[in-house]
Design an enzyme around this catalytic site. Structure first.
Site, PDB file in Angstrom:
ATOM      1  N   ASP A  27      30.996  64.334  39.043  1.00 55.12           N
ATOM      2  CA  ASP A  27      29.970  65.225  38.500  1.00 55.12           C
ATOM      3  C   ASP A  27      28.933  64.378  37.753  1.00 55.12           C
ATOM      4  O   ASP A  27      29.276  63.460  37.003  1.00 55.12           O
ATOM      5  CB  ASP A  27      30.619  66.251  37.555  1.00 55.12           C
ATOM      6  CG  ASP A  27      29.667  67.379  37.202  1.00 55.12           C
ATOM      7  OD1 ASP A  27      29.904  68.508  37.646  1.00 55.12           O
ATOM      8  OD2 ASP A  27      28.669  67.119  36.480  1.00 55.12           O
ATOM      9  N   GLN A  91      27.277  79.981  37.647  1.00 56.78           N
ATOM     10  CA  GLN A  91      27.057  79.038  38.760  1.00 56.78           C
ATOM     11  C   GLN A  91      25.593  78.614  38.784  1.00 56.78           C
ATOM     12  O   GLN A  91      24.690  79.457  38.773  1.00 56.78           O
ATOM     13  CB  GLN A  91      27.447  79.682  40.096  1.00 56.78           C
ATOM     14  CG  GLN A  91      27.404  78.708  41.263  1.00 56.78           C
ATOM     15  CD  GLN A  91      27.922  79.330  42.577  1.00 56.78           C
ATOM     16  OE1 GLN A  91      28.207  80.525  42.633  1.00 56.78           O
ATOM     17  NE2 GLN A  91      28.029  78.520  43.604  1.00 56.78           N
ATOM     18  N   HIS A  97      31.721  74.650  45.155  1.00 59.95           N
ATOM     19  CA  HIS A  97      32.310  73.442  44.568  1.00 59.95           C
ATOM     20  C   HIS A  97      33.376  73.843  43.559  1.00 59.95           C
ATOM     21  O   HIS A  97      33.257  74.865  42.887  1.00 59.95           O
ATOM     22  CB  HIS A  97      31.241  72.558  43.914  1.00 59.95           C
ATOM     23  CG  HIS A  97      30.407  73.275  42.904  1.00 59.95           C
ATOM     24  ND1 HIS A  97      29.388  74.143  43.255  1.00 59.95           N
ATOM     25  CD2 HIS A  97      30.463  73.297  41.559  1.00 59.95           C
ATOM     26  CE1 HIS A  97      28.841  74.637  42.158  1.00 59.95           C
ATOM     27  NE2 HIS A  97      29.486  74.153  41.115  1.00 59.95           N
TER      28      HIS A  97
HETATM   29  P1  AMP Z   1      28.010  74.988  38.508  1.00 60.42           P
HETATM   30  O1  AMP Z   1      27.391  75.403  37.231  1.00 60.42           O
HETATM   31  O2  AMP Z   1      29.456  75.407  38.674  1.00 60.42           O
HETATM   32  O3  AMP Z   1      27.169  75.392  39.682  1.00 60.42           O
HETATM   33  O4  AMP Z   1      28.103  73.409  38.433  1.00 60.42           O
HETATM   34  C1  AMP Z   1      27.207  72.538  38.989  1.00 60.42           C
HETATM   35  C2  AMP Z   1      27.703  71.166  38.626  1.00 60.42           C
HETATM   36  O5  AMP Z   1      27.061  70.244  39.451  1.00 60.42           O
HETATM   37  C3  AMP Z   1      27.397  70.756  37.183  1.00 60.42           C
HETATM   38  O6  AMP Z   1      28.616  70.375  36.533  1.00 60.42           O
HETATM   39  C4  AMP Z   1      26.456  69.572  37.338  1.00 60.42           C
HETATM   40  O7  AMP Z   1      26.689  68.577  36.376  1.00 60.42           O
HETATM   41  C5  AMP Z   1      26.773  69.085  38.723  1.00 60.42           C
HETATM   42  N1  AMP Z   1      25.699  68.435  39.452  1.00 60.42           N
HETATM   43  C6  AMP Z   1      24.426  68.851  39.599  1.00 60.42           C
HETATM   44  N2  AMP Z   1      23.750  68.026  40.419  1.00 60.42           N
HETATM   45  C7  AMP Z   1      24.624  67.076  40.824  1.00 60.42           C
HETATM   46  C8  AMP Z   1      24.560  65.935  41.679  1.00 60.42           C
HETATM   47  N3  AMP Z   1      23.436  65.601  42.313  1.00 60.42           N
HETATM   48  N4  AMP Z   1      25.670  65.177  41.835  1.00 60.42           N
HETATM   49  C9  AMP Z   1      26.820  65.509  41.218  1.00 60.42           C
HETATM   50  N5  AMP Z   1      26.953  66.575  40.407  1.00 60.42           N
HETATM   51  C10 AMP Z   1      25.881  67.330  40.203  1.00 60.42           C
END
Ligand code: AMP
Ligand code: ZN
Length: 125
Positions: A27, A91, A97
């Site tokens: 992440d 989300q 994910h």
């Molecule tokens: P959610 O709020 O469950 O949709 O979580 C999205 C997650 O994606 C968050 O924990 C972010 O830190 C992570 N995230 C966003 N962009 C990226 C990226 N390019 N690579 C890895 N993690 C990411």
């Protein structure tokens, strides 16, 4: 999907492990050290809408990733795993994910209730 962050992630990030239907990446804004995402290879926003095989394969990677994290870090005492489904749940990236968040004793003031913390005032009970 062209403008989806997770559909495009293979251009920028190394997969830690993968199988036919999902892959693991770190992440970008880790809640704790080792915070990892298991991401579906196919674009779909809602975990519940994945076909059975894709859900199962994603969950298999969660277990593999957990084993790998434990091998790499002897200080891990526990885990939170979580899936946000829908904007109301928080989300932010609408592509399936699963969060795997390693926990260590003392990493926050009071961990009581864990994932109940999605509604912060209801976390401890
Ligand atoms: P959610 O709020 O469950 O949709 O979580 C999205 C997650 O994606 C968050 O924990 C972010 O830190 C992570 N995230 C966003 N962009 C990226 C990226 N390019 N690579 C890895 N993690 C990411
Ligand atoms: Zn996508």
């Amino acid at each position: 999907m062209e403008d989806c962050v997770f559909c495009n992630i293979k251009k920028t990030k190394k997969f830690i492990i993968e199988n036919k239907w999902a892959f693991a990446v770190k992440d970008s804004y880790p809640v704790t050290k080792g915070h990892t995402l298991i991401i579906s290879k196919r674009h779909e926003s809602d975990f519940f809408n994945l076909p059975e095989e894709e859900k199962t394969e994603a969950l298999k990677l969660v277990v593999k990733m957990k084993e790998r994290l434990l091998l790499k870090d002897a200080n891990i005492d526990g885990f939170n795993i979580g899936i946000n489904i829908g904007r109301a749940s928080g989300q932010t990236v609408p592509h399936v994910h699963i969060h795997i968040i390693p926990r260590r004793r003392g990493d926050c003031k009071d961990p009581t209730g864990g994932v109940r913390g999605v509604i912060p005032e209801k976390q401890a009970y």
